[in-house]
Structures are given as C-alpha cells and as structure tokens.
Enzyme design. Structure first.
Site, mmCIF file in Angstrom:
data_model
loop_
_atom_site.group_PDB
_atom_site.id
_atom_site.type_symbol
_atom_site.label_atom_id
_atom_site.label_comp_id
_atom_site.label_asym_id
_atom_site.label_seq_id
_atom_site.Cartn_x
_atom_site.Cartn_y
_atom_site.Cartn_z
ATOM 1 N N ALA A 102 62.081 -48.316 50.305
ATOM 2 C CA ALA A 102 62.507 -47.267 49.375
ATOM 3 C C ALA A 102 61.845 -45.974 49.842
ATOM 4 O O ALA A 102 60.703 -45.994 50.295
ATOM 5 C CB ALA A 102 62.063 -47.612 47.964
ATOM 6 N N LYS A 103 62.560 -44.876 49.708
ATOM 7 C CA LYS A 103 62.004 -43.597 50.182
ATOM 8 C C LYS A 103 61.278 -42.942 49.002
ATOM 9 O O LYS A 103 61.793 -42.025 48.345
ATOM 10 C CB LYS A 103 63.151 -42.731 50.708
ATOM 11 C CG LYS A 103 62.766 -41.813 51.810
ATOM 12 C CD LYS A 103 64.001 -41.238 52.485
ATOM 13 C CE LYS A 103 63.745 -39.931 53.177
ATOM 14 N NZ LYS A 103 62.782 -39.949 54.266
ATOM 15 N N ILE A 104 60.083 -43.482 48.714
ATOM 16 C CA ILE A 104 59.335 -43.108 47.513
ATOM 17 C C ILE A 104 58.433 -41.911 47.803
ATOM 18 O O ILE A 104 57.708 -41.904 48.810
ATOM 19 C CB ILE A 104 58.501 -44.318 47.028
ATOM 20 C CG1 ILE A 104 59.447 -45.446 46.591
ATOM 21 C CG2 ILE A 104 57.559 -43.920 45.884
ATOM 22 C CD1 ILE A 104 58.768 -46.755 46.262
#
Ligand SMILES: Cc1ncc(COP(=O)(O)O)c(C=O)c1O
Length: 314
Positions: free
Chosen positions: A155-157
C-alpha cells in the site's frame, strides 16, 4: 507551493491556495493516509498530454484505501474524470505529476484506523526528472525495508515514506545517488521510491512481491515491454545482496524515477560500469511509450487529456 491554479479537494475544484488542512488532521498527525504518484507526458507533435496508466494507478490506490480502511464515495471512473477535469482546468500543457491523496480527515487525538472520516484530494503540478537517468551510484542501506506486518509496502501509505526518507538521506549523505533497501531477512527489496531489476546471466530478475516491495506500475510495464519487445521473461524471485555486486546490469524504475540505470553499487562497477544493452533498450522504449509514440501502447496505457487536434485537410 503548488504550481497550478486548482486542486480537487473533497468533491470540489478549488483554487490551489485554498487547499489547506488543519494542523490537527489525523492523516497529518499520524500518517494515516495513502497516495498515488502519476505522470502525464506532454507530446508536442500530437499537441497532447498523455497520462500514463491512470486506471492502474487508481486500482492500486483503491487497494491502498482498502488496507487503510478508507472508504471513498467514488468509482474508478469518477476518479479518472476528476483527474482529467483538474488538468484541463489547470490548462497544463507540459509534463505533470498528479498526486491523489486519501486520508483520515478528523481533527481528533487517538491513533486508529476505524471510525474516522475519509477525505480525498488531487494535486497536479509541473514536473521534471526526479533522479538522474544516465547512471546512478547506489549504496545498500543500513535501514531495512518496512515489513508487510509492520506497515505494508504494497500500500502506498503516507507514513511509510519515513522509511524511504531515512534510506535516501543516508545514501545521499554518504555520497551515493540512491539507496537500495534490504528486507529484514537481508534480501534485496527496492530503492527508496523505485523498484529494482538486475540482469543476471542474460536473464531479467526482480524481487518477488513478497519482498516488501511496492508493486510498481512501472515494474509491471518493464516486465511487459521486456517480454513483448525484447522476448525476455523476468524472473520474480528472492535476490541476494551480493547478486548486486556481480550483476551484468541493474536499473531502478518508478513513476517519479522513470528509468534510472545503476552503474555502481557500493563502489563496485555494475558490469563494466557503463549502461548495458538491455537497460538502454528498455529505457528508450519506456520514454517512447510514456509519450504515446508507440500506437499499440498508447491505446492501451495512455489517457489523452485534451480532445485530439483535427488533422488539417490536405
Ligand atoms: C517505494 C516505492 N517503490 C516503487 C515505486 C514505483 O512504483 P510505480 O512504478 O508504480 O510508480 C515507488 C514509486 O512511487 C515507490 O515509492
């Protein structure tokens, strides 16, 4: 400062200078949000701005949202429409970087994911090269890549970019251009904001999805271009650190970094220390594909922002 007139924020197109959040915003205080980085390439010949793999970016964005328990009231098609409309309102006719962001918008204390309000915005701004694309000297980082069970890299958190920042600054302050991070087990994972490929015994190799990587859209693009245009399959597998020292070629790739060949790792030349033939071929292909110069890929991967200019009648 955003170098554009408008942004899209919580359902409206608003002047960029009005795009502010409170210092108490949850996503700011705790990093509880996710984003995408998407490029648009201006093609002067076509008088067109092509956005590269827009749908795939929003698919990954919605996956990041799901992992973070963020629910947006929009479909992928709506997200695409907002994006195109934003660029048109900004009248952008240059290379751009689009950043959709979804985050916990509550102004409340207490770290958690559930039961919070989800906010959404998109910015669009002019962009140049993020890192050098002619030959990097990389250093293996002493910072390990965050684990799937700590902050999932797939996930591109927002908060996870602190991990990247530690690695990038360490690399640059030690005189390298970019960091290569290892997993906790000591296998090669990825760069601070790029996926990594090696050419080993004439084969393309890249760390498997289980190596705590962001599943890059450029990574997938490279695998497809290598297969279709160069007849080369990519092996997704565990990669040892010392394979970096004996690989024939290495390159990093990502939306920001685009295609960046690596010519040295930890003071050891990669191959003969020059950009190798497979890297050169893929780099050239990539720069043509993203600018919509190859019709087959343009139709599949590039979204035109503006209505086509009618051909002059002969
Ligand atoms: C940590 C990380 N890995 C890989 C990538 C490459 O991903 P993509 O090609 O989808 O931009 C990025 C780029 O945003 C990144 O931040």
């Amino acid at each position: 400062m955003i170098d554009a007139r408008y942004i899209f924020m919580n359902g409206k197109f608003i002047p960029a200078e009005q795009g502010v959040i409170s210092v108490r915003t949850h996503g700011f205080a705790y990093g509880t949000g996710c984003f995408e980085g998407i490029r648009g390439y201006w093609n002067d010949e076509d008088q067109q701005l092509y956005i590269f793999r827009l749908r795939e970016h929003y698919q990954r964005f919605l996956n990041s949202c799901k992992i973070l328990q963020i629910k947006l009231p929009y479909s992928i098609d709506q997200l695409i429409d907002f994006t195109l409309e934003l660029v048109r309102r900004n009248e952008q006719k240059q290379n751009i970087y689009l950043r959709p962001v979804a985050y916990k918008g509550d102004q409340t204390l207490g770290v958690r994911l559930h039961g919070l309000e989800d906010h959404f915005l998109i910015t669009s701004e002019p962009v140049g090269n993020y890192i050098d694309t002619s030959g990097l000297h990389c250093g293996v980082s002493s910072w390990r890549r965050i684990d799937d069970n700590a902050i999932p890299a797939r996930a591109k958190i927002i908060g996870s970019y602190v991990n990247s920042a530690f690695a990038k600054s360490e690399a640059m302050q030690n005189g390298f251009d970019e960091a290569i991070m290892l997993t906790h087990e000591g296998n090669v994972s990825e760069g601070s904001a790029e996926n990594i490929f090696l050419v080993v015994n004439n084969e393309l190799v890249t760390p498997a999805p289980t190596e705590n990587i962001l599943l890059g859209i450029t990574r997938e693009t490279m695998m497809e271009l290598a297969r279709r245009e160069l007849g080369r399959i990519t092996r997704e597998r565990q990669v040892d650190r010392t394979e970096l020292y004996v690989a024939d070629e290495i390159f990093l790739c990502g939306t920001g970094a685009q295609f960046a060949p690596v010519v040295m790792v930890d003071h050891r030349p990669v191959g003969d220390g020059k950009v190798g033939p497979i890297s050169s071929a893929l780099q050239q292909l990539y720069f043509n594909v993203v600018r919509g110069r190859l019709p087959e890929y343009r139709d599949a991967w590039c979204t035109s922002v503006y209505a086509p200019v009618p051909q002059e009648t002969q």
